[in-house]
Motif scaffolding. Structure first.
Motif, mmCIF file in Angstrom:
data_model
loop_
_atom_site.group_PDB
_atom_site.id
_atom_site.type_symbol
_atom_site.label_atom_id
_atom_site.label_comp_id
_atom_site.label_asym_id
_atom_site.label_seq_id
_atom_site.Cartn_x
_atom_site.Cartn_y
_atom_site.Cartn_z
ATOM 1 N N ARG A 43 -3.158 -10.749 -0.086
ATOM 2 C CA ARG A 43 -3.177 -9.577 0.793
ATOM 3 C C ARG A 43 -2.270 -8.472 0.256
ATOM 4 O O ARG A 43 -2.662 -7.305 0.197
ATOM 5 C CB ARG A 43 -2.740 -9.994 2.211
ATOM 6 N N HIS A 70 -3.771 -4.240 8.989
ATOM 7 C CA HIS A 70 -2.972 -4.930 10.004
ATOM 8 C C HIS A 70 -3.800 -4.995 11.287
ATOM 9 O O HIS A 70 -3.518 -4.290 12.256
ATOM 10 C CB HIS A 70 -1.663 -4.175 10.204
ATOM 11 N N HIS A 123 -6.799 -0.137 7.013
ATOM 12 C CA HIS A 123 -6.743 0.681 5.799
ATOM 13 C C HIS A 123 -8.140 0.692 5.201
ATOM 14 O O HIS A 123 -8.686 -0.371 4.875
ATOM 15 C CB HIS A 123 -5.756 0.086 4.796
ATOM 16 N N GLU A 138 0.448 4.467 10.013
ATOM 17 C CA GLU A 138 1.778 4.130 9.494
ATOM 18 C C GLU A 138 2.135 4.872 8.217
ATOM 19 O O GLU A 138 3.281 4.815 7.792
ATOM 20 C CB GLU A 138 1.888 2.616 9.266
ATOM 21 N N HIS A 139 1.208 5.559 7.587
ATOM 22 C CA HIS A 139 1.528 6.238 6.327
ATOM 23 C C HIS A 139 2.065 7.642 6.548
ATOM 24 O O HIS A 139 2.647 8.224 5.636
ATOM 25 C CB HIS A 139 0.290 6.326 5.425
HETATM 26 ZN ZN ZN Z 1 -0.276 -1.013 5.615
#
Ligand code: ZN
Ligand code: MLT
Length: 469
Positions: free
Chosen positions: A323, A372, A379, A418-419
């Motif tokens: 992963r 996630h 993603h 989250e980015h």
């Molecule tokens: Zn990530």
């Protein structure tokens, strides 16, 4: 050092380490996005908060933009310096300043690498639980600036939950000491949280006090093979109900094939369309038995087609590599990255719609899904075919992102989980935030950074002044 602004900077901050060589400008001017041509004015590497403050005050006097810089592992262009910014690198401010066993807190400088924070916490028998694949390169200041998430959010939450105090230098050059590590503090606005996730647009973190927690229970890792996308959230529901999950991550066979091409070990004799890595507390026989029962329940009901469970730490790490190796294995293909989220309850409906949208819009591009899933965060990486030019590829992907953003909006989701927004997702900020919210954000930015020197162009553009439209 011919630029008079830099001579003035050195006169203001005697002894400041400054780099201006072409290789340094290139190295510090970019992050992992690789899409912009670096063109910073210079790189400043302050030694302490006093130097940071002096640099920010100089930048205000000379109207020089500052791009704060940590490990530059960001994927949204938040640390890119392509417009004559002074890169303010925090890499020399990388020490642990204090540990308090009563408060269970670690006070660190912003340039410390996440892995060093993990080690320091472990050295005191405790855990700093935010974790993700870039742990060996990213810095805690950057984690705070993006409210970094990662692989253990399902259990421990995002970076925000673990920041007990922050010292920041605002864009106006004020040093603020926010929350001072207090557990309870009902004395008005919690400004600490404004800086967490602000992507360097309000100021610079110069010190952080992090909360630590008990070390995790012994855990085990399972890799599951799934027959279809449709069962993914059902498997999640079974595992979440029956086990104490530490992580629940998913990836497609496309993703696995790239990792295997980079030296990963094939987990099963045959391939399956989808996979899940689940980590769960497994310290005793009862927990082990519950994990096996969850797996068997899924197998009997056709939700999983195969599975392996780690028998040692080394095997657990090997399963995790399948992963965690995805981002690196895709880098050569210059992927266009999407990092989206919806509420977990909205995931099945969103997944179905997004899948048919992307299958329709990208018939000739390889689309790699992973993420996630237990946090509602996917993603979606679109790989650039070798024979398609970069500009054409990006503009085609941007068009599809318009459609994806509209789908997310219908499902109440976000274009950045989250980015961060940075430069990459700026055109779609208004799909995740209302016009009124963006106006409030602009107002806050103006108060803390009235001249707009902090990371300009990131997150959102300043309003066009009247008469300049
Ligand atoms: Zn990530
Ligand atoms: C990850 O979770 O591996 C990264 O955040 C995703 C990416 O590289 O797109």
């Amino acid at each position: 050092m011919n630029d008079p602004r830099l001579s003035a900077l050195l006169a203001t901050v005697p002894g400041l380490r400054l780099k201006t060589g072409p290789a340094d400008l290139e190295y510090y001017g970019r992050d992992w996005t690789r899409r912009w041509v670096p063109a910073p004015l210079a790189i400043a590497l302050p030694a302490d908060a006093g130097e940071v403050q002096a640099i920010v005050r100089w930048a205000n006097r000379h109207r020089v933009a500052i791009a704060p810089s940590g490990g530059r592992t960001g994927l949204s262009g938040g640390a890119v310096a392509a417009n004559g910014e002074l890169v303010l690198s925090l890499e020399r401010m990388n020490r642990v300043l204090a540990f308090d066993p009563i408060d269970r807190s670690l006070t660190v400088q912003p340039g410390i690498v996440l892995e060093a924070v993990h080690q320091a916490a472990r050295g005191h028998g405790l855990l700093y639980p935010v974790d993700f694949a870039a742990r060996g390169s990213c810095s805690i200041g950057g984690n705070i600036a993006t409210n970094a998430g990662g692989i253990r959010v399902i259990r421990y939450g995002n970076t925000r939950e673990w920041v007990a105090g922050l010292k920041v230098v605002t864009g106006a050059g004020e040093l603020l000491d926010l929350n001072r590590g207090l557990v309870k503090n009902a004395s008005g606005y919690d400004l600490r949280h404004l800086f967490i996730g602000s992507e360097g647009t309000l100021g610079i973190v110069v010190e952080a006090t992090l909360r630590l927690t008990d070390p995790p229970p012994p855990s085990n890792v399972m890799l599951l093979a799934l027959p279809s996308f449709e069962v993914l959230m059902q498997v999640f529901a079974v595992f979440r109900e029956r086990l104490q999950l530490e992580a629940f991550e998913f990836f497609t066979d496309h993703a696995l094939r790239h990792v295997l091409a980079h030296g990963g070990q094939a987990p099963f004799g045959e391939s399956h369309p989808y996979y899940v890595v689940a980590e769960f507390a497994a310290g005793d026989d009862a927990r082990q038995a519950a994990a096996l029962a969850a797996f068997e329940h899924c197998l009997e009901n056709g939700l999983v087609s195969d599975g392996v469970i780690s028998q040692s730490d080394a095997q657990a790490a090997q399963l995790w590599r399948l992963r965690e190796g995805i981002t690196e294995s895709l880098a050569r293909h210059r992927p266009y990255k999407n990092d989206v989220s919806v509420r977990i309850s909205a995931m099945p409906a969103f997944l179905a719609e997004a899948q048919s949208l992307l299958a329709r819009e990208y018939p000739h591009f390889e689309v790699v899904w992973f993420g996630h899933i237990g946090d509602g965060n996917l993603h979606i990486n679109v790989l650039k075919p070798d024979d398609v030019d970069e500009a054409g590829f990006v503009s085609q992907c941007a068009h599809v992102t318009d459609l994806l953003a509209a789908t997310l909006q219908r499902h109440g989701g976000s274009i950045s989980a989250e980015h961060g927004i940075g430069l990459v997702k700026k055109p779609w900020l208004d799909s995740a935030r209302s016009a009124a919210e963006i106006e409030v954000m602009r107002g806050i930015r103006h108060v803390l950074d009235p001249l707009g020197i902090m990371n300009p162009g990131k997150l959102f553009d300043p309003p066009v002044p009247p008469g300049h439209a």
